[in-house]
Motif scaffolding. Structure first.
Motif, PDB file in Angstrom:
ATOM      1  N   ALA A 180       0.819  -1.213   0.000  1.00  0.00           N
ATOM      2  CA  ALA A 180       0.000   0.000   0.000  1.00  0.00           C
ATOM      3  C   ALA A 180       0.852   1.262   0.000  1.00  0.00           C
ATOM      4  O   ALA A 180       0.774   2.081   0.920  1.00  0.00           O
ATOM      5  CB  ALA A 180      -0.941  -0.008   1.206  1.00  0.00           C
ATOM      6  N   PRO A 181       1.670   1.484  -1.011  1.00  0.00           N
ATOM      7  CA  PRO A 181       2.465   2.721  -1.078  1.00  0.00           C
ATOM      8  C   PRO A 181       1.593   3.904  -1.492  1.00  0.00           C
ATOM      9  O   PRO A 181       0.488   3.718  -2.012  1.00  0.00           O
ATOM     10  CB  PRO A 181       3.495   2.401  -2.156  1.00  0.00           C
ATOM     11  N   PRO A 182       2.077   5.141  -1.284  1.00  0.00           N
ATOM     12  CA  PRO A 182       1.264   6.307  -1.651  1.00  0.00           C
ATOM     13  C   PRO A 182       1.120   6.504  -3.149  1.00  0.00           C
ATOM     14  O   PRO A 182       0.144   7.104  -3.600  1.00  0.00           O
ATOM     15  CB  PRO A 182       2.013   7.474  -1.005  1.00  0.00           C
TER      16      PRO A 182
ATOM     17  N   SER B 174      10.275   8.643  -7.648  1.00  0.00           N
ATOM     18  CA  SER B 174      10.839   8.625  -6.305  1.00  0.00           C
ATOM     19  C   SER B 174       9.913   9.410  -5.377  1.00  0.00           C
ATOM     20  O   SER B 174       9.466  10.498  -5.724  1.00  0.00           O
ATOM     21  CB  SER B 174      12.234   9.259  -6.310  1.00  0.00           C
ATOM     22  N   TRP B 175       9.605   8.840  -4.208  1.00  0.00           N
ATOM     23  CA  TRP B 175       8.683   9.524  -3.299  1.00  0.00           C
ATOM     24  C   TRP B 175       9.147   9.461  -1.853  1.00  0.00           C
ATOM     25  O   TRP B 175       9.859   8.539  -1.447  1.00  0.00           O
ATOM     26  CB  TRP B 175       7.271   8.961  -3.410  1.00  0.00           C
ATOM     27  N   GLN B 176       8.768  10.484  -1.118  1.00  0.00           N
ATOM     28  CA  GLN B 176       8.909  10.530   0.330  1.00  0.00           C
ATOM     29  C   GLN B 176       7.623  11.084   0.903  1.00  0.00           C
ATOM     30  O   GLN B 176       7.098  12.089   0.408  1.00  0.00           O
ATOM     31  CB  GLN B 176      10.066  11.428   0.766  1.00  0.00           C
TER      32      GLN B 176
ATOM     33  N   GLY C 127       7.935  10.554   6.650  1.00  0.00           N
ATOM     34  CA  GLY C 127       9.291  10.041   6.567  1.00  0.00           C
ATOM     35  C   GLY C 127       9.459   8.752   5.805  1.00  0.00           C
ATOM     36  O   GLY C 127      10.586   8.281   5.637  1.00  0.00           O
ATOM     37  N   GLY C 128       8.359   8.154   5.356  1.00  0.00           N
ATOM     38  CA  GLY C 128       8.487   6.970   4.526  1.00  0.00           C
ATOM     39  C   GLY C 128       9.027   7.333   3.151  1.00  0.00           C
ATOM     40  O   GLY C 128       8.879   8.470   2.685  1.00  0.00           O
ATOM     41  N   ALA C 129       9.681   6.372   2.500  1.00  0.00           N
ATOM     42  CA  ALA C 129      10.271   6.648   1.196  1.00  0.00           C
ATOM     43  C   ALA C 129      10.246   5.395   0.343  1.00  0.00           C
ATOM     44  O   ALA C 129      10.219   4.277   0.845  1.00  0.00           O
ATOM     45  CB  ALA C 129      11.704   7.155   1.347  1.00  0.00           C
ATOM     46  N   GLY C 130      10.244   5.593  -0.960  1.00  0.00           N
ATOM     47  CA  GLY C 130      10.261   4.465  -1.875  1.00  0.00           C
ATOM     48  C   GLY C 130      10.224   4.924  -3.302  1.00  0.00           C
ATOM     49  O   GLY C 130      10.506   6.086  -3.616  1.00  0.00           O
TER      50      GLY C 130
ATOM     51  N   PRO D  36      16.547   3.707  -4.905  1.00  0.00           N
ATOM     52  CA  PRO D  36      16.837   4.023  -3.506  1.00  0.00           C
ATOM     53  C   PRO D  36      15.544   4.106  -2.715  1.00  0.00           C
ATOM     54  O   PRO D  36      14.524   4.561  -3.236  1.00  0.00           O
ATOM     55  CB  PRO D  36      17.514   5.397  -3.585  1.00  0.00           C
ATOM     56  N   VAL D  37      15.531   3.660  -1.497  1.00  0.00           N
ATOM     57  CA  VAL D  37      14.344   3.742  -0.644  1.00  0.00           C
ATOM     58  C   VAL D  37      14.740   4.365   0.686  1.00  0.00           C
ATOM     59  O   VAL D  37      14.867   3.722   1.703  1.00  0.00           O
ATOM     60  CB  VAL D  37      13.694   2.365  -0.420  1.00  0.00           C
ATOM     61  N   GLY D  38      14.949   5.673   0.656  1.00  0.00           N
ATOM     62  CA  GLY D  38      15.295   6.398   1.868  1.00  0.00           C
ATOM     63  C   GLY D  38      16.764   6.800   1.876  1.00  0.00           C
ATOM     64  O   GLY D  38      17.545   6.419   1.027  1.00  0.00           O
ATOM     65  N   GLY D  39      17.117   7.622   2.851  1.00  0.00           N
ATOM     66  CA  GLY D  39      18.506   8.054   2.946  1.00  0.00           C
ATOM     67  C   GLY D  39      18.774   9.241   2.058  1.00  0.00           C
ATOM     68  O   GLY D  39      17.890   9.856   1.488  1.00  0.00           O
TER      69      GLY D  39
END
Length: 317
Positions: free
Chosen positions: A177-179, A245-247, A251-254, A275-278
């Protein structure tokens, strides 16, 4: 049915990754424009006018924005199976051409026991946007109600030639369930939907490693369609790979797709890992047939479409 290992892959974080060609680029477009209608049902007056309707024809609930739908691979497969069946065997109906009823057909692929289901079919409209916004959204026969139903949280689109099927369900989100539920490239514009409790902290197209922020086009910041023109990245290369790319504000990212990338022709490659975060995320920013009163079959000339919706509980199965 899709192999059982697909569910395990989905839980491992592969939302948006095509599996065995499901969904195709055309099918992804059907999902994107379905979600565009859901997040901003009043936002497409010209498309509705082309289909012979206006928002005056919508019910209050159909004018109420809804969250974008997630993609389910099983619903995607059964939707394409039905579109191909209609093309190959010359029928146009919710039953399979061999007479199998719609619920039985869908249940052979999608097995959530407590779900509500819906289906729209159409042929002859051409593009996904025209089919969704000028065809189904202009229908008084249940198509618009299916698209705008709050009972559904996921869908699959099946496209074969100019025949399209939407299968909807309200069930368990086994794909995650990502945004960002869907992203496509059409006519030089990248589109991505967004559904979250807040506006995105970062929502960018990353093409060939270069990130460009997207801007909201329809809906609300927390529940809308975001776009950016491919011309925003000025270069002379002819072939590109891209992903979203999303955040989230929390604070979630993916990324969408979660791994790999699409190309400008609608294909997919798994060679690029997102990349998924950082620190890598967000860096390097460069900026049925419907029949109208007084009309005959075919609102748009060759167009025909049908809609079906039932709840499992009413079928006693």
């Amino acid at each position: 049915m899709l192999p059982l290992f697909l569910t395990a892959l989905a839980f491992a974080g592969t939302y948006g990754v095509p599996v065995d060609g499901y969904p195709s680029a055309d099918e992804r477009s059907v999902v994107l424009w379905t979600n565009a209608a859901r997040v901003d049902p009043a936002g497409f007056p010209d498309d509705y006018s082309a289909g012979g309707c206006s928002t005056d024809d919508f019910s209050e609930d159909e004018l109420t924005p809804k969250a974008p739908l997630y993609v389910d691979l099983d619903l995607t497969e059964v939707a394409r199976v039905h579109s191909s069946d209609m093309v190959d065997n010359g029928c146009f109906q919710h039953e399979s051409c061999d007479g199998t009823d719609a619920w039985t057909r869908i249940g052979e692929y999608y097995t959530d026991a407590s779900t509500a289901l819906g289906e729209n079919i159409a042929a002859g409209y051409g593009t996904a946007r025209t089919t969704v916004l000028s065809g189904w959204m202009c229908s008084h026969e249940g198509h618009r109600a299916n698209i705008m139903s709050g009972d559904f949280n996921e869908m699959g689109a099946g496209v074969d030639s100019d025949t399209m099927t939407q299968d909807f369900a309200g069930g368990e989100l086994v794909e995650g369930a990502p945004p960002v539920r869907m992203a496509v490239l059409e006519d030089g514009t990248y589109y991505a939907d967004w559904g979250d409790d807040a506006a995105p902290a970062v929502l960018s197209i990353v093409r060939d490693g270069r990130s460009t922020p997207m801007a909201m086009e329809w809906g609300a910041e927390e529940n809308g369609i975001y776009t950016v023109s491919s011309a925003a990245q000025d270069d002379t290369a002819s072939d590109h790979s891209w992903y979203v790319s999303w955040q989230t504000a929390a604070g979630g990212a993916g990324a969408f797709p979660a791994v790999g990338a699409f190309d400008d022709a609608g294909g997919y490659t798994e060679d690029s890992v997102q990349p998924v975060g950082g620190d890598d995320v967000g860096l390097k920013l460069v900026g049925c047939a419907t029949v109208r009163s007084g009309a005959t079959w075919g609102v748009l000339g060759l167009a025909v479409c049908m809609a079906w919706t039932r709840r499992r509980s009413t079928l006693g199965a």
